[in-house]
Scaffold this motif. Sequence first.
Motif, mmCIF file in Angstrom:
data_model
loop_
_atom_site.group_PDB
_atom_site.id
_atom_site.type_symbol
_atom_site.label_atom_id
_atom_site.label_comp_id
_atom_site.label_asym_id
_atom_site.label_seq_id
_atom_site.Cartn_x
_atom_site.Cartn_y
_atom_site.Cartn_z
ATOM 1 N N UNK B 69 -25.970 -3.518 40.611
ATOM 2 C CA UNK B 69 -25.077 -2.366 40.531
ATOM 3 C C UNK B 69 -23.791 -2.726 39.783
ATOM 4 N N UNK B 70 -23.299 -3.907 40.034
ATOM 5 C CA UNK B 70 -22.040 -4.305 39.409
ATOM 6 C C UNK B 70 -22.184 -4.356 37.893
ATOM 7 N N UNK B 71 -23.310 -4.895 37.406
ATOM 8 C CA UNK B 71 -23.541 -4.940 35.953
ATOM 9 C C UNK B 71 -23.660 -3.529 35.388
ATOM 10 N N UNK B 72 -24.314 -2.681 36.143
ATOM 11 C CA UNK B 72 -24.493 -1.295 35.694
ATOM 12 C C UNK B 72 -23.135 -0.617 35.558
ATOM 13 N N UNK B 73 -22.282 -0.904 36.513
ATOM 14 C CA UNK B 73 -20.942 -0.324 36.478
ATOM 15 C C UNK B 73 -20.122 -0.915 35.333
#
Lengths: 340, 182
Positions: B69-73
């Motif tokens: 999720x962090x990379x997506x964000x």
Amino acid sequence: MKNEKFDSIISQSIDQQDDSIDVTDKVMNSIQKKSLRPNTHFVKRCILLVCVLLTCTTVVFAGVKTFELIELRNEDEEVVSTVEVIDTETNCHLDVHLSKEEFIRYADSISSDPEWVDKSFIVIDTSLEYPVNMDLRPRYKNIYAYDEIKDIAETYLMPETIGDYTFDSLFLSYDAAFPDEKEIEDIISQHPGERFVVAEIESSDICSVTYLYENDGLSIEFEIDMDQPHDSFRFFTSTLIDYEVIRMDEMDFFIIEKEYLGVSYGPSDIHKVMGENCYASYWYEQACSARIALRPYMLSEMETLKEAVDGETVIMEVYPEDTKERILNFSKMLHRLFNE
Amino acid sequence: MKKEIEACIQAVKCGEREAFTLIIKTYQQPLLRYIRYISCGQRDMEDVVQDVFIKVYTRLSQYKPHTNFESWMYKIAYNHTMTVLKKKAKEPIVYMDTIPEVVHLDTYGSQWTREVIETLKQLSPDERAILFLRVYKELSYKEISKIMKKNESLLRKKFERTKEKFIKSYQEVSEHEKRKIR
């Protein structure tokens, strides 16, 4: 500057930022009136595919001139390129056999024609003898401006860069279209005994060149500064013979299966013989990271060599009696060592 | 924490807006650092953080559960920041440390850090982004390629060139600063 210091400078500059912030209320107020978008990923893919198809069709019929760079051959010390020019408006072909100088002049003459100036050229990669693998061919289609074509010609058709090697095909790929190892292996298996040059034009100033040689599935990746191709290529035409690439996570390892004559490097180079059974060569190219060749046996020398290496790419020299497992283990150890 | 975030995301997707609060509180500082770094400390980046969260919220249905999720964000943050910076490129660039009333000597206090800031100004936003993600966040090139939508091998080379550029600029800036002191 050592890697540790560099990492420390970057990290501390970020850590020392004053990053106090609270946008919770503002964001929550904003999203009160918003709803989640439906997942349109599949729809977007379809739309994109349709757009791509329409664009390709438009390009074909928009009168864009095409070059097809067919062969790169070394005959009688002369590098020859066969160029096919197709005018897509009239569908006329012009087959031309050119030497290096002629190719550049040809490109020059085209550029002076007002019709060609500022036009884009599609360069389709090569090999009429290529046993048709249609899946791969479209990948290598590239669009170059005229002066990039000229740069490519001047870089790749220079006799000193090709040396004694004969290449049957030249593949030019741009940016993300570079073939992966599996595709390169497929090319090799389908063309036993042939030699290729696969070049990746990353941008107008940096180019990676991969040379593939016969009998192997072997390749080496090398970055060349297009502003100084002479220096870069001079290194490359040293008598490297056979070698293999093993990619381990973030590091590239080039394993040289036979002894190589480390001559003719770039602007700065260092040779270091470290004992009877050990040979280490360190060289640094302007456009590349430092590379270092090590024998598997010289483990005790590792710390000294680590000090000398500024880059992350390691070349390991091995001999036929070394097993692949041993090489891989050694590679892993190197990876740990250079990243600790 | 990852499980909690995943649970929040599921809750938001089911209509529980308030669950998004945890996501904001968890990631607002890291995002601000990232966006400020890419923009090299330009003003008004807090607004950009806000916009990024709104985009993250509205696009949440596109997030695939149990991926990073962090990379997506960060990908959304990268794209939005680059858009903002392109628009801002037409305006005069205002860095935080050029406005006297907001010079944070505590933040950029040391000479050493000031040199870094001046060096970072020589880099493009893309180059700063890759330094942040590779050196500070220690992401793999594979993860970075998803965020920046660039080929892995390209990124590898870009990072090496950026590093060389940074080191060269840093040494020049340091020399210049030393001469000023004398």
